[in-house]
Design an enzyme around this catalytic site. Structure first.
Site, short mmCIF file in Angstrom:
data_model
loop_
_atom_site.label_atom_id
_atom_site.label_comp_id
_atom_site.label_asym_id
_atom_site.label_seq_id
_atom_site.Cartn_x
_atom_site.Cartn_y
_atom_site.Cartn_z
N ARG A 1 -7.59 3.07 4.71
CA ARG A 1 -7.51 3.73 6.00
C ARG A 1 -7.78 2.73 7.11
O ARG A 1 -8.60 1.83 6.96
CB ARG A 1 -8.56 4.84 6.07
CG ARG A 1 -8.13 6.07 5.33
CD ARG A 1 -9.16 7.16 5.41
NE ARG A 1 -8.71 8.28 4.60
CZ ARG A 1 -7.79 9.16 5.00
NH1 ARG A 1 -7.25 9.05 6.19
NH2 ARG A 1 -7.42 10.14 4.22
N LYS B 1 -4.19 -0.29 -0.28
CA LYS B 1 -3.98 0.67 0.82
C LYS B 1 -5.33 1.15 1.30
O LYS B 1 -6.14 1.61 0.50
CB LYS B 1 -3.17 1.87 0.32
CG LYS B 1 -1.70 1.56 0.12
CD LYS B 1 -0.91 2.77 -0.30
CE LYS B 1 -1.02 2.99 -1.78
NZ LYS B 1 -0.17 4.07 -2.27
#
Ligand code: R5P
Length: 326
Positions: free
Chosen positions: A204, A202
């Site tokens: 940004r 994961k």
């Protein structure tokens, strides 16, 4: 009489908090024992009380509690029971916390935060616990928070048995870790199932402000039957987003294996998503009727707990139960 007694006069008693008495009953049935009759109450003020209906002097006592909402009350009830055991001269007290409370608060991510998983260990110790037994700790280092033996059990054998039967000899399985934190455990699964591993990273999205993250998949999931493994499902957000990413990257199916069904908030809706085929959990925590859905399978953790309790009581080996499991 709830106790198991050996020829040498050692006595085992099982005590249950009120969070999930069925689990303690199932453990007792596996051990051919009974849960000790206990008067546990909540006063009008919210204060808790517990008293055992027979002597616990000299016993090897195991206090089973499931740490689900109302979690702080359930923790307190277990502490009160441990305190009562200590003051009633139990010889050894084991806190059985199949899902260790506050386990996600295991370090300071930022300044001025608590390490509540450590605080839990301190509270259990202060109440009088001699040892702790738990399943699939969120972080293995929590074992070191408690000043005494910690029996860290793994649900993997229970879940693996189910999947070995289900998978038969299909050869399109890829094991998936939903985040970097689960890679080690997922790696053991991949080894056990002789299947490749993929990892969801994961991160940004640099093009979008604030909290939006992208799910990058390390490994090939195209046309693969993905088995995603996690320690817990809380709101189901992590799993649902990861499953969506897998399907968008060409996975032919996504099945979830997780140990602890916390199932709070919107979990059932999140898990009922089209891109999830099946969710398999254990019952370290109760799964109430309103959280049951067709795609959910709940496996019993009671035989594993019972075996570990048996080993501890008889000074056997808990490690040998998991030879090479994690
Ligand atoms: C994260 O580190 C944990 O292993 C779980 O993936 C997470 O806590 C699950 O929470 P939720 O279901 O609310 O996304």
């Amino acid at each position: 009489m709830g106790a198991i007694e050996t020829a040498a006069g050692k006595k085992l008693v099982l005590i249950s908090g009120r969070a999930y008495p069925e689990l303690a009953e199932n453990v007792a049935a596996e051990l051919n024992a009974q849960v000790l009759a206990t008067d546990a109450r909540t006063f009008a003020s919210g204060e808790l009380y517990a008293r055992f209906n027979e002597s616990v002097r000299g016993t090897d006592a195991f206090v089973i509690q499931s740490h689900i909402a109302p979690i702080n009350e359930n923790i307190m009830e277990q502490l009160v029971m441990v305190d009562a055991l200590k003051r009633a001269s139990a010889k050894r007290i084991t806190v059985v916390a199949p899902f260790y409370p506050y386990s996600r608060q295991d370090k300071k991510g930022r300044g001025r935060e608590p390490i509540s998983a450590r605080l839990m260990a301190d509270l259990f110790k202060a109440a009088g616990a001699d040892r702790i037994m738990s399943v699939d700790l969120h972080a293995a280092q929590i074992q070191g928070f408690f000043d005494g033996p910690v029996d860290h059990l793994f649900a993997m054998p229970v879940l693996l048995d189910y999947f070995r039967d289900k998978l038969g000899d299909r050869n399109d399985v890829t094991v998936v870790s939903p985040d970097m934190g689960r890679v080690r455990v997922a790696d053991v699964w991949s080894d056990r199932l002789n299947a490749p591993l993929a990892i969801i990273h994961k991160r940004r999205d640099p093009t979008v402000a604030n909290k939006v993250s992208m799910h990058e998949i390390v490994g090939n999931v195209e046309g693969r039957w993905c088995l995603m493994v996690d320690d817990m499902i809380d709101t189901g957000g992590t799993i649902a987003k990861a499953a969506e990413a897998l399907v968008k990257n060409g996975a032919r199916g996504v099945t979830i294996a997780a140990t602890h069904p916390v199932f709070s908030g919107d979990a059932v809706n999140n898990l009922n998503a089209d891109y999830i085929d099946e969710v398999v959990v254990t019952d370290t925590l109760p799964v109430p009727a309103n959280c049951r859905f067709e795609k959910l399978t709940v496996l019993s953790i009671a035989p594993l707990l019972a075996k570990a309790i048996h080993q501890v009581f008889h000074d056997g080996s808990v490690t040998s139960m998991f030879e090479g499991a994690a």
